[in-house]
Design a protein around this motif. Structure first.
Motif, PDB file in Angstrom:
ATOM      1  N   LEU A 277       0.703  -1.058   0.151  1.00 11.13           N
ATOM      2  CA  LEU A 277      -0.274  -0.061   0.118  1.00 11.13           C
ATOM      3  C   LEU A 277       0.625   1.335  -0.391  1.00 11.13           C
ATOM      4  CD1 LEU A 277      -2.510  -0.658   3.408  1.00 11.13           C
ATOM      5  CD2 LEU A 277      -3.195  -1.564   0.534  1.00 11.13           C
ATOM      6  N   TYR A 278       0.307   2.344  -0.849  1.00 14.39           N
ATOM      7  CA  TYR A 278       0.589   3.912  -0.060  1.00 14.39           C
ATOM      8  C   TYR A 278       0.481   4.173   0.797  1.00 14.39           C
ATOM      9  CZ  TYR A 278       2.892   2.217  -5.395  1.00 14.39           C
ATOM     10  OH  TYR A 278       3.512   1.331  -6.151  1.00 14.39           O
ATOM     11  N   ALA A 279       1.462   4.605   1.353  1.00 10.72           N
ATOM     12  CA  ALA A 279       1.675   4.845   2.906  1.00 10.72           C
ATOM     13  C   ALA A 279       1.861   6.417   2.965  1.00 10.72           C
ATOM     14  CB  ALA A 279       1.846   4.194   4.535  1.00 10.72           C
ATOM     15  N   ASP A 280       2.881   6.710   3.235  1.00 10.21           N
ATOM     16  CA  ASP A 280       3.692   7.985   3.047  1.00 10.21           C
ATOM     17  C   ASP A 280       4.551   8.811   1.703  1.00 10.21           C
ATOM     18  OD1 ASP A 280       2.560   7.633   5.541  1.00 10.21           O
ATOM     19  OD2 ASP A 280       4.317   7.840   6.899  1.00 10.21           O
ATOM     20  N   PRO A 285       7.734   7.234 -11.304  1.00 12.16           N
ATOM     21  CA  PRO A 285       6.717   7.044 -12.513  1.00 12.16           C
ATOM     22  C   PRO A 285       5.789   6.112 -12.661  1.00 12.16           C
ATOM     23  CG  PRO A 285       8.625   8.843 -12.245  1.00 12.16           C
ATOM     24  CD  PRO A 285       9.119   7.496 -11.342  1.00 12.16           C
ATOM     25  N   ASP A 286       7.172   4.675 -13.117  1.00 15.00           N
ATOM     26  CA  ASP A 286       6.283   3.557 -14.006  1.00 15.00           C
ATOM     27  C   ASP A 286       5.212   3.113 -12.264  1.00 15.00           C
ATOM     28  OD1 ASP A 286       8.593   3.242 -12.248  1.00 15.00           O
ATOM     29  OD2 ASP A 286       9.293   1.623 -13.316  1.00 15.00           O
ATOM     30  N   GLN A 287       5.587   2.641 -12.061  1.00 19.24           N
ATOM     31  CA  GLN A 287       4.714   2.077 -11.148  1.00 19.24           C
ATOM     32  C   GLN A 287       3.518   2.752 -10.949  1.00 19.24           C
ATOM     33  OE1 GLN A 287       6.261  -0.577  -9.326  1.00 19.24           O
ATOM     34  NE2 GLN A 287       7.594   0.039 -10.919  1.00 19.24           N
ATOM     35  N   PRO A 288       2.804   2.000  -9.734  1.00 17.30           N
ATOM     36  CA  PRO A 288       0.608   2.372  -9.717  1.00 17.30           C
ATOM     37  C   PRO A 288       0.137   3.328  -9.275  1.00 17.30           C
ATOM     38  CG  PRO A 288       1.017  -0.150  -8.902  1.00 17.30           C
ATOM     39  CD  PRO A 288       2.242   0.870  -9.802  1.00 17.30           C
ATOM     40  N   GLY A 289       1.469   4.441  -7.898  1.00 20.36           N
ATOM     41  CA  GLY A 289       0.981   5.193  -7.062  1.00 20.36           C
ATOM     42  C   GLY A 289       2.052   6.590  -7.570  1.00 20.36           C
ATOM     43  N   ALA A 290       1.735   6.620  -8.836  1.00 19.43           N
ATOM     44  CA  ALA A 290       3.119   7.454  -9.188  1.00 19.43           C
ATOM     45  C   ALA A 290       2.475   9.290  -9.124  1.00 19.43           C
ATOM     46  CB  ALA A 290       3.978   7.827 -10.509  1.00 19.43           C
ATOM     47  N   MET A 296      -4.509   6.264  -4.041  1.00 19.65           N
ATOM     48  CA  MET A 296      -5.273   6.490  -3.683  1.00 19.65           C
ATOM     49  C   MET A 296      -6.376   4.712  -4.318  1.00 19.65           C
ATOM     50  SD  MET A 296      -5.951   7.739  -0.829  1.00 19.65           S
ATOM     51  CE  MET A 296      -6.578   7.871   0.047  1.00 19.65           C
ATOM     52  N   ARG A 297      -6.938   5.574  -5.052  1.00 17.45           N
ATOM     53  CA  ARG A 297      -7.298   3.686  -6.264  1.00 17.45           C
ATOM     54  C   ARG A 297      -6.860   3.072  -5.921  1.00 17.45           C
ATOM     55  NH1 ARG A 297      -8.246   8.271 -10.729  1.00 17.45           N
ATOM     56  NH2 ARG A 297     -10.125   9.065  -9.595  1.00 17.45           N
ATOM     57  N   HIS A 298      -5.021   2.464  -5.924  1.00 17.20           N
ATOM     58  CA  HIS A 298      -4.159   1.427  -6.222  1.00 17.20           C
ATOM     59  C   HIS A 298      -4.457   0.903  -4.746  1.00 17.20           C
ATOM     60  CE1 HIS A 298      -0.297  -1.405  -6.006  1.00 17.20           C
ATOM     61  NE2 HIS A 298      -0.657  -1.062  -4.467  1.00 17.20           N
ATOM     62  N   ASN A 299      -4.755   1.828  -3.478  1.00 19.42           N
ATOM     63  CA  ASN A 299      -4.581   1.532  -2.068  1.00 19.42           C
ATOM     64  C   ASN A 299      -5.662   0.785  -1.811  1.00 19.42           C
ATOM     65  OD1 ASN A 299      -1.933   2.214  -1.391  1.00 19.42           O
ATOM     66  ND2 ASN A 299      -2.023   3.950  -0.122  1.00 19.42           N
ATOM     67  N   VAL A 300      -7.100   1.483  -2.492  1.00 19.60           N
ATOM     68  CA  VAL A 300      -8.639   0.891  -2.486  1.00 19.60           C
ATOM     69  C   VAL A 300      -8.462  -0.602  -3.131  1.00 19.60           C
ATOM     70  CG1 VAL A 300     -10.810   1.464  -2.667  1.00 19.60           C
ATOM     71  CG2 VAL A 300      -9.364   3.165  -2.177  1.00 19.60           C
ATOM     72  N   VAL A 301      -8.133  -0.775  -4.175  1.00 17.55           N
ATOM     73  CA  VAL A 301      -8.612  -1.930  -5.040  1.00 17.55           C
ATOM     74  C   VAL A 301      -7.990  -2.986  -4.031  1.00 17.55           C
ATOM     75  CG1 VAL A 301      -7.752  -2.961  -6.686  1.00 17.55           C
ATOM     76  CG2 VAL A 301      -9.155  -0.589  -7.515  1.00 17.55           C
TER      77      VAL A 301
END
Ligand SMILES: [Zn+2]
Length: 310
Positions: A277-280, A285-290, A296-301
């Motif tokens: 999960l992306y926390a802090d 850039p090439d990863q899903p939390g750029a 936030m969308r990545h974390n929810v999914v």
């Protein structure tokens, strides 16, 4: 009556000043963008969104890096000194920022992005907390509704430093606030579709308090709200018991923290280790939390997939 010599010094000084001003003016024109420093990657993204084409944002704590334990280098002081606006989170997230501002001799404006947020307070093990009993949870960006305030504060800060483009900053902020509201509506619909009793998750450190409060999820974390303090063996053992007793299967790593502890914990408790999960921090850039919206969308999914295992 002043002597000629007394006149000559100010005049020479004046000429030198005019020359210096011309050089500065030329440099400003060449760069043509307002230099902004953001303390960490998420604020860097927000400052870029609100500032748009008028700003050049430099981020001190970059992608996948941990702001809690950041130690500024001399280059960071130079970056800060060259900028006209510092955007920081506040709520104790950047304990190093005050010292950096002082040592750099920075005299520009500062925006505290979390100003006005209804802060959560929690008990921690830090020396500061021992003194006061509790301290604010700094991770307010984990609730998109708080980020509406962040964006408004950033727009106000940019407008103060660069009033000529205030209407653009306002328009950019307004457009982004609509995206934040859409994100929040979507996240709520995804998470509230999971039965309340199943909404329990394990993460490395306690970064999701605002998210948990907004979307009614219980997060359990072996580390407190800062990554500075390692949990004791007793705390970890207690958490393993709780994971087993409550049959929690959703265990997640965070992108910026040491994965060993949570991997071991997951193994000991017989749980399934989910994606990061992306926390802090944002991702590369090439990863899903750029960007903030993507992270936030990545974390929810990922969370919804994990919660379904519970
Ligand atoms: Zn944190």
């Amino acid at each position: 009556m002043p002597t000629l010599a007394a006149y000559s010094l100010p005049r020479r000084f004046l000429l030198a000043s005019v020359a210096a001003f011309a050089v500065l003016g030329h440099a400003a024109h060449a760069a043509d963008k307002l230099p902004v420093t953001a303390s960490f990657s998420i604020l860097g993204d927000l400052a870029r969104v609100v500032g748009g084409e008028h700003v050049k944002v430099t981020t001190l704590v970059g992608a996948d890096q941990d702001a809690h334990v950041f130690e500024p280098k001399p280059g960071d002081a130079k970056t800060l000194l060259a900028s006209q606006l510092l955007v920081m989170n506040g709520l104790g997230f950047e304990p190093w920022a005050g010292k950096l501002v002082k040592s750099a001799g920075y005299r520009g404006e500062t925006v505290v992005a979390a100003k006005g947020v209804n802060a959560r307070f929690m008990r921690t093990e830090s020396s500061h907390a021992r003194e006061h009993g509790q301290e604010p949870d700094p991770h307010a960006w984990q609730n998109p509704n708080n980020v509406v305030l962040y964006v408004r504060n950033i727009a106000a800060g940019l407008s103060k430093v660069d009033p000529a483009h205030a209407s653009d900053y306002q328009a950019n902020a307004n457009a982004y606030v609509q995206e934040l509201q859409a994100l929040d509506t979507w996240a709520a619909s995804q998470i509230f579709a999971i039965p309340a009793g199943k909404r329990k998750v394990i993460t490395s450190h306690d970064a999701f308090g605002y998210f948990a409060a907004r979307y009614d999820i219980t997060f359990l974390a072996p580390q407190g709200i800062s990554t500075e303090i390692e949990p004791s063996a007793k705390q970890v053992a207690k958490l393993i018991q709780q994971i087993q007793r409550e049959k929690i299967r959703a265990v997640f790593l965070e992108n910026m923290s040491n994965p060993q502890l949570i991997a071991q914990l997951s193994k000991d408790a017989g749980a399934t280790l989910g994606a990061s999960l992306y926390a802090d921090a944002l991702s590369a850039p090439d990863q899903p939390g750029a960007t903030y919206l993507r992270m936030m969308r990545h974390n929810v999914v990922q969370l919804v997939a994990g919660l379904k295992l519970n």
